[in-house]
Design an enzyme around this catalytic site. Structure first.
Site, mmCIF file in Angstrom:
data_model
loop_
_atom_site.group_PDB
_atom_site.id
_atom_site.type_symbol
_atom_site.label_atom_id
_atom_site.label_comp_id
_atom_site.label_asym_id
_atom_site.label_seq_id
_atom_site.Cartn_x
_atom_site.Cartn_y
_atom_site.Cartn_z
ATOM 1 N N ASP A 10 -36.367 97.449 59.718
ATOM 2 C CA ASP A 10 -36.728 96.958 61.050
ATOM 3 C C ASP A 10 -35.477 96.323 61.646
ATOM 4 O OD1 ASP A 10 -38.353 96.149 63.245
ATOM 5 O OD2 ASP A 10 -38.439 94.130 62.423
ATOM 6 N N SER A 11 -35.535 96.028 62.932
ATOM 7 C CA SER A 11 -34.412 95.324 63.544
ATOM 8 C C SER A 11 -34.315 93.893 62.997
ATOM 9 C CB SER A 11 -34.588 95.303 65.060
ATOM 10 O OG SER A 11 -35.850 94.762 65.386
ATOM 11 N N CYS A 73 -39.769 99.452 62.897
ATOM 12 C CA CYS A 73 -39.423 99.050 64.261
ATOM 13 C C CYS A 73 -39.892 100.104 65.266
ATOM 14 C CB CYS A 73 -37.908 98.885 64.344
ATOM 15 S SG CYS A 73 -37.310 98.483 65.983
ATOM 16 N N ASN A 74 -40.673 99.671 66.241
ATOM 17 C CA ASN A 74 -41.184 100.611 67.251
ATOM 18 C C ASN A 74 -40.055 101.179 68.111
ATOM 19 O OD1 ASN A 74 -44.490 100.297 67.713
ATOM 20 N ND2 ASN A 74 -43.531 98.631 66.611
ATOM 21 N N GLU A 151 -40.543 84.766 67.866
ATOM 22 C CA GLU A 151 -39.400 84.290 67.062
ATOM 23 C C GLU A 151 -39.304 82.764 67.117
ATOM 24 O OE1 GLU A 151 -36.765 85.942 65.334
ATOM 25 O OE2 GLU A 151 -37.854 87.831 65.443
ATOM 26 N N CYS A 183 -45.240 97.054 69.149
ATOM 27 C CA CYS A 183 -44.033 96.315 68.751
ATOM 28 C C CYS A 183 -44.377 95.536 67.500
ATOM 29 C CB CYS A 183 -43.624 95.361 69.872
ATOM 30 S SG CYS A 183 -42.284 94.254 69.416
ATOM 31 N N THR A 184 -43.408 95.444 66.592
ATOM 32 C CA THR A 184 -43.634 94.756 65.320
ATOM 33 C C THR A 184 -44.153 93.331 65.479
ATOM 34 O OG1 THR A 184 -41.287 94.214 65.450
ATOM 35 C CG2 THR A 184 -41.909 95.996 63.949
ATOM 36 N N HIS A 185 -43.707 92.669 66.556
ATOM 37 C CA HIS A 185 -44.043 91.252 66.702
ATOM 38 C C HIS A 185 -45.433 90.993 67.289
ATOM 39 C CE1 HIS A 185 -39.799 90.933 66.009
ATOM 40 N NE2 HIS A 185 -39.793 89.623 66.141
#
Ligand code: DGL
Length: 272
Positions: A10-11, A73-74, A151, A183-185
């Site tokens: 992932d990023s 990561c999308n 974050e 999105c991952t988040h």
């Protein structure tokens, strides 16, 4: 192959949502996770840059001898997966296809897709959804402020609720019945998103469907781990291992072992 690990990149830290789903679906598999924390965010970068970074991440995982690469990561999944699938011999799976599959299963008519600016600009979800269900209406929207809010740990913060309303109420007003958290988040904000969207809108989180797909690929290849426990997972980042460990433990709600700084910009592949 059975005894090799599953590679995930992932990023940064967000891909731990996919890591978590993989551990739930495949508890006996060892996972090697790479978070490119030095170059995050990917969501505001160009296709060329995202492909270049994703290529480096995949090469690093190959030096760890993984049997499959999962692109958590999308933004990377939107641009780099076909390139990586062409380039490497092992299976490479992104999150778009499983996410789109879950969305069309739930939706009757109108699907909302949210993601980073890169993901939305790529049109990858929209294209895959329409391929799977011609005629379905897709409404996409980038939500660039969601990643920094997560974050920052502002999950239950009043500012986050306001930002979610600002981005998502127009989608609700347009009558979507399903919303892809692309999105991952975003799964971390599921609570507040659900509150704003109300009970009639299904939230699709591609992490779980991706993990199910990984299991079916490994099973069909006869590559599922034969061991009870595949061994201790490994975590690598390209910067700030301490921060990854601290925030990652909040993401996972459990302890993360050692986090190592990867210096893969200079690595070369081992001889076959
Ligand atoms: N992992 C990214 C994604 O799912 C979000 C964070 C970033 O922009 O790098 O698109």
């Amino acid at each position: 192959m059975k005894n090799k690990a599953i590679g995930v990149f992932d990023s940064g830290i967000g891909g731990l949502t996919v890591y978590k789903a993989l551990k739930e679906q495949l508890p006996a598999e060892k996972v090697i996770y790479l978070g490119d924390t030095a170059r995050l965010p990917y969501g505001s970068k160009s296709a060329e840059t995202i492909i270049k970074f994703s290529d480096g991440n995949a090469l690093f995982l190959l030096t760890k001898n993984v049997k499959i690469i999962v692109v958590a990561c999308n933004s990377s999944s939107s641009y780099a997966v076909p390139y990586l699938q062409d380039k490497f011999d092992i299976p490479v799976l992104g999150v778009i296809e499983p996410g789109a599959e879950a969305a069309v299963k739930h939706s009757k008519s109108k699907i909302g897709v949210i993601g980073t600016s890169a993901t939305i600009k790529s049109g990858a979800y929209e294209k895959t959804i329409v391929e799977k269900k011609p005629g379905v209406k897709v409404i996409s929207r980038d939500c660039p402020l969601f990643v920094p809010l997560v974050e920052e740990g502002w999950i239950d913060h009043k500012v986050t609720k306001l930002v979610v309303e600002e981005y998502l109420l127009p989608l609700k007003e347009q009558g979507i019945d399903t919303l892809v958290l692309g999105c991952t988040h975003y799964p971390v904000l599921k609570g507040v998103i659900a509150e704003v969207m109300g009970p009639g809108i299904e939230l699709v989180d591609s992490a779980v469907t991706t993990a199910v797909k990984v299991r079916s690929i490994l099973k069909s290849l006869g590559w599922l781990s034969g061991a009870q426990d595949g061994g201790e997972d490994e975590f690598y980042v390209t910067d700030f291992p301490d921060r990854f460990k601290r925030v990652g433990e909040i993401f996972l709600n459990k302890k993360i072992g050692k986090v190592t700084t990867a210096t893969f910009y200079t690595v070369s592949l081992p001889q076959a």
